[in-house]
Design a protein around this motif. Structure first.
Motif, PDB file in Angstrom:
ATOM      1  N   GLU A  77       0.926  -1.220  -0.019  1.00 37.64           N
ATOM      2  CA  GLU A  77      -0.054   0.077  -0.019  1.00 37.64           C
ATOM      3  C   GLU A  77       0.772   1.414  -0.004  1.00 37.64           C
ATOM      4  O   GLU A  77       0.487   2.359  -0.666  1.00 37.64           O
ATOM      5  CB  GLU A  77      -0.986  -0.010   1.237  1.00 37.64           C
ATOM      6  CG  GLU A  77      -2.013   1.237   1.332  1.00 37.64           C
ATOM      7  CD  GLU A  77      -2.942   1.058   0.242  1.00 37.64           C
ATOM      8  OE1 GLU A  77      -3.164   2.051  -0.157  1.00 37.64           O
ATOM      9  OE2 GLU A  77      -3.112   0.122  -0.530  1.00 37.64           O
ATOM     10  N   ALA A  78       1.957   1.194   0.759  1.00 30.42           N
ATOM     11  CA  ALA A  78       2.954   2.329   0.784  1.00 30.42           C
ATOM     12  C   ALA A  78       3.606   2.664  -0.592  1.00 30.42           C
ATOM     13  O   ALA A  78       4.258   3.676  -0.746  1.00 30.42           O
ATOM     14  CB  ALA A  78       3.998   2.104   1.866  1.00 30.42           C
ATOM     15  N   LEU A  79       3.693   1.680  -1.464  1.00 24.38           N
ATOM     16  CA  LEU A  79       4.466   1.807  -2.740  1.00 24.38           C
ATOM     17  C   LEU A  79       3.479   2.576  -3.785  1.00 24.38           C
ATOM     18  O   LEU A  79       4.288   3.253  -4.619  1.00 24.38           O
ATOM     19  CB  LEU A  79       4.838   0.671  -3.235  1.00 24.38           C
ATOM     20  CG  LEU A  79       5.786  -0.341  -2.456  1.00 24.38           C
ATOM     21  CD1 LEU A  79       5.891  -1.718  -3.085  1.00 24.38           C
ATOM     22  CD2 LEU A  79       6.928   0.332  -1.819  1.00 24.38           C
ATOM     23  N   HIS A  80       2.327   2.696  -3.653  1.00 26.59           N
ATOM     24  CA  HIS A  80       1.407   3.454  -4.670  1.00 26.59           C
ATOM     25  C   HIS A  80       1.365   4.963  -4.371  1.00 26.59           C
ATOM     26  O   HIS A  80       1.229   5.422  -3.279  1.00 26.59           O
ATOM     27  CB  HIS A  80       0.024   2.670  -4.254  1.00 26.59           C
ATOM     28  CG  HIS A  80      -1.033   3.680  -5.100  1.00 26.59           C
ATOM     29  ND1 HIS A  80      -1.016   3.369  -6.720  1.00 26.59           N
ATOM     30  CD2 HIS A  80      -2.041   4.099  -4.883  1.00 26.59           C
ATOM     31  CE1 HIS A  80      -1.889   4.063  -7.294  1.00 26.59           C
ATOM     32  NE2 HIS A  80      -2.522   4.592  -6.221  1.00 26.59           N
ATOM     33  N   SER A  81       1.737   5.474  -5.525  1.00 28.71           N
ATOM     34  CA  SER A  81       1.661   6.848  -5.580  1.00 28.71           C
ATOM     35  C   SER A  81       0.186   7.488  -6.106  1.00 28.71           C
ATOM     36  O   SER A  81       0.066   7.185  -7.204  1.00 28.71           O
ATOM     37  CB  SER A  81       2.643   7.624  -6.468  1.00 28.71           C
ATOM     38  OG  SER A  81       2.769   8.951  -6.573  1.00 28.71           O
ATOM     39  N   ARG A  82      -0.204   8.147  -5.322  1.00 32.91           N
ATOM     40  CA  ARG A  82      -1.467   9.008  -5.705  1.00 32.91           C
ATOM     41  C   ARG A  82      -1.422  10.076  -6.369  1.00 32.91           C
ATOM     42  O   ARG A  82      -2.510  10.721  -6.994  1.00 32.91           O
ATOM     43  CB  ARG A  82      -2.522   9.214  -4.640  1.00 32.91           C
ATOM     44  CG  ARG A  82      -3.034   7.794  -3.809  1.00 32.91           C
ATOM     45  CD  ARG A  82      -3.777   8.027  -2.635  1.00 32.91           C
ATOM     46  NE  ARG A  82      -4.237   6.790  -2.113  1.00 32.91           N
ATOM     47  CZ  ARG A  82      -3.439   5.814  -1.256  1.00 32.91           C
ATOM     48  NH1 ARG A  82      -2.432   6.124  -0.773  1.00 32.91           N
ATOM     49  NH2 ARG A  82      -4.373   4.905  -0.818  1.00 32.91           N
ATOM     50  N   GLN A  83      -0.194  10.587  -6.806  1.00 31.26           N
ATOM     51  CA  GLN A  83       0.112  11.747  -7.544  1.00 31.26           C
ATOM     52  C   GLN A  83       0.205  11.713  -8.940  1.00 31.26           C
ATOM     53  O   GLN A  83      -0.072  12.674  -9.786  1.00 31.26           O
ATOM     54  CB  GLN A  83       1.448  12.467  -6.914  1.00 31.26           C
ATOM     55  CG  GLN A  83       1.847  13.676  -7.698  1.00 31.26           C
ATOM     56  CD  GLN A  83       3.232  14.025  -7.108  1.00 31.26           C
ATOM     57  OE1 GLN A  83       3.807  13.469  -6.442  1.00 31.26           O
ATOM     58  NE2 GLN A  83       4.023  15.289  -7.873  1.00 31.26           N
ATOM     59  N   TYR A  84       0.230  10.500  -9.386  1.00 33.74           N
ATOM     60  CA  TYR A  84       0.526  10.073 -10.674  1.00 33.74           C
ATOM     61  C   TYR A  84      -0.568   9.130 -11.121  1.00 33.74           C
ATOM     62  O   TYR A  84      -0.805   8.122 -10.345  1.00 33.74           O
ATOM     63  CB  TYR A  84       1.608   9.719 -11.205  1.00 33.74           C
ATOM     64  CG  TYR A  84       3.110  10.813 -10.963  1.00 33.74           C
ATOM     65  CD1 TYR A  84       3.271  11.556 -11.763  1.00 33.74           C
ATOM     66  CD2 TYR A  84       3.568  10.600  -9.657  1.00 33.74           C
ATOM     67  CE1 TYR A  84       4.308  12.587 -11.486  1.00 33.74           C
ATOM     68  CE2 TYR A  84       4.772  11.468  -9.385  1.00 33.74           C
ATOM     69  CZ  TYR A  84       5.137  12.405 -10.372  1.00 33.74           C
ATOM     70  OH  TYR A  84       6.051  13.320 -10.111  1.00 33.74           O
ATOM     71  N   GLU A  85      -1.257   9.223 -12.261  1.00 33.97           N
ATOM     72  CA  GLU A  85      -2.250   8.392 -12.959  1.00 33.97           C
ATOM     73  C   GLU A  85      -1.577   7.284 -13.504  1.00 33.97           C
ATOM     74  O   GLU A  85      -0.567   7.391 -14.301  1.00 33.97           O
ATOM     75  CB  GLU A  85      -3.065   8.857 -13.990  1.00 33.97           C
ATOM     76  CG  GLU A  85      -4.442   8.251 -14.258  1.00 33.97           C
ATOM     77  CD  GLU A  85      -5.596   8.086 -13.267  1.00 33.97           C
ATOM     78  OE1 GLU A  85      -6.187   7.138 -13.171  1.00 33.97           O
ATOM     79  OE2 GLU A  85      -5.472   8.897 -12.310  1.00 33.97           O
ATOM     80  N   PRO A  86      -1.883   5.996 -12.878  1.00 31.24           N
ATOM     81  CA  PRO A  86      -1.111   4.909 -13.728  1.00 31.24           C
ATOM     82  C   PRO A  86      -1.633   4.608 -15.155  1.00 31.24           C
ATOM     83  O   PRO A  86      -2.711   4.978 -15.404  1.00 31.24           O
ATOM     84  CB  PRO A  86      -1.678   3.678 -12.699  1.00 31.24           C
ATOM     85  CG  PRO A  86      -3.119   4.035 -12.071  1.00 31.24           C
ATOM     86  CD  PRO A  86      -2.991   5.674 -12.089  1.00 31.24           C
TER      87      PRO A  86
END
Length: 351
Positions: A77-86
């Protein structure tokens, strides 16, 4: 009160007191040594058959919550960045190629986009290329990544600093996203200085590959190349605390390895319990061993660029250590091999 103090003083002077004190000290020391030994064994055995036995007990989310305190592995969960759209991906495609890269390497990414990443939309065996990058540190770097993503929509940006020692986190993030979101039949992990024979590999996986499940294939390291490096000055340094054995289990080089979807899912499941190390390909090998997945050695993956001839491109799947100029030459050779070497027999084995 004075009488009590006097009694204590007399007791302290007696031999009995010192014998009792010595016996108590020995008992406490023995207990501490036993506790440390048990703790060490538990830590040392978090892998292999013991870990598989633990995971067999986890049959539901409730069971998983019961053993969550034993985890020391990846926090996905900590690896996911919500700043950029996958990136977007089509579920169930034959092959998803995850390319580890870094923010400054835009020339390498553009070269790949213009060479072996071309033509994926029109392939009879659907495949896709996604670049894995972390958080950039330079001034304006975040804006550059954002602009690149808006143009190409092929970047998966993680919530970790983009350093070599974080390569393990980058690959775990990419595998987790691929398995959870895209669910391809196979995943290839490679680097941005590698050439991938996209003319052959997707078709080979569908038509010739006899191993559809439990597949973990690449260029296998010899036993003498699997010794854990303890030199703190080395970029491959791993401490005894992070990995308590002298040699890694069998694993294939990170320049390129193929995982079937079920193998990738099993590796990710084990990763939640196994402590990560900053050597990405060795860590995947540790996870594969714990998940009961053997490493398959294949000479179709080469760690060196040997100026291969055109007809070699009917066999090789991944070639390492290519400059941008070498990438363009390799792509040209791959295209020529479609017709120039049609008289050569097609090899349909991994070896």
């Amino acid at each position: 009160m004075q009488a009590f103090v006097t009694l204590c003083v007399k007791a302290m002077k007696s031999k009995i007191f010192f014998k009792v004190l010595l016996l108590a000290s020995l008992l406490v020391s023995a207990f501490l040594v036993l506790s440390l030994h048990v703790t060490f064994r538990l830590s040392e055995d978090t892998g292999g058959s013991d870990l598989r036995a633990l995971l067999k007990q986890v049959k539901s989310k409730d069971d998983e919550d019961k053993v969550v305190d034993q985890r020391s592995g990846i926090n996905f969960e900590a690896l996911h960045s919500r700043q950029y759209e996958p990136p977007s991906c089509q579920k169930g495609q034959v092959l998803l190629i995850l390319v580890t890269s870094a923010q400054p390497n835009i020339n390498r990414r553009n070269t790949i986009r213009n060479t072996w990443a071309l033509g994926w939309e029109d392939s009879a065996s659907p495949w896709q290329v996604v670049f894995l990058v972390g958080q950039a540190t330079g001034e304006g770097a975040a804006n550059l990544i954002q602009s690149e993503q808006e143009v190409f929509q092929d970047l998966l940006v993680g919530n970790y600093m983009d350093t070599y020692r974080n390569l393990t986190l980058k690959v775990m993030h990419g595998l987790k996203w691929a398995v959870s979101t895209c669910q391809p039949l196979f995943i290839l992990k490679t680097d941005d200085d590698c050439f991938v024979n996209t003319d052959r590999l997707p078709r080979f996986l569908v038509q010739d590959n006899p191993i559809r499940t439990g597949l973990y294939a690449g260029s296998l390291f010899a036993p003498e190349k699997r010794e854990v490096i303890r030199d703190p000055w080395s970029k491959w340094y791993v401490s005894w605390q992070d990995y308590g054995k002298e040699r890694y289990p069998p694993y294939v080089s990170g320049v390129g390895y193929v995982l079937s979807l079920d193998a990738a899912a099993a590796i990710l499941r084990v990763a939640a319990w196994v402590r990560p190390i900053p050597v990405e390909d060795a860590y995947v090998g540790i996870l594969a061993e714990a998940a009961g997945i053997p490493a398959l050695s294949s000479s179709r993956f080469t760690k060196h660029n040997m100026n291969w001839r055109v007809c070699n491109y009917r066999y090789l799947m991944v070639i390492h250590h290519l400059s941008t100029q070498d990438q363009r030459l390799a792509h040209s050779n791959m295209v020529q091999a479609r017709t120039a070497c049609s008289g050569n027999p097609t090899i349909t084995r991994w070896s």
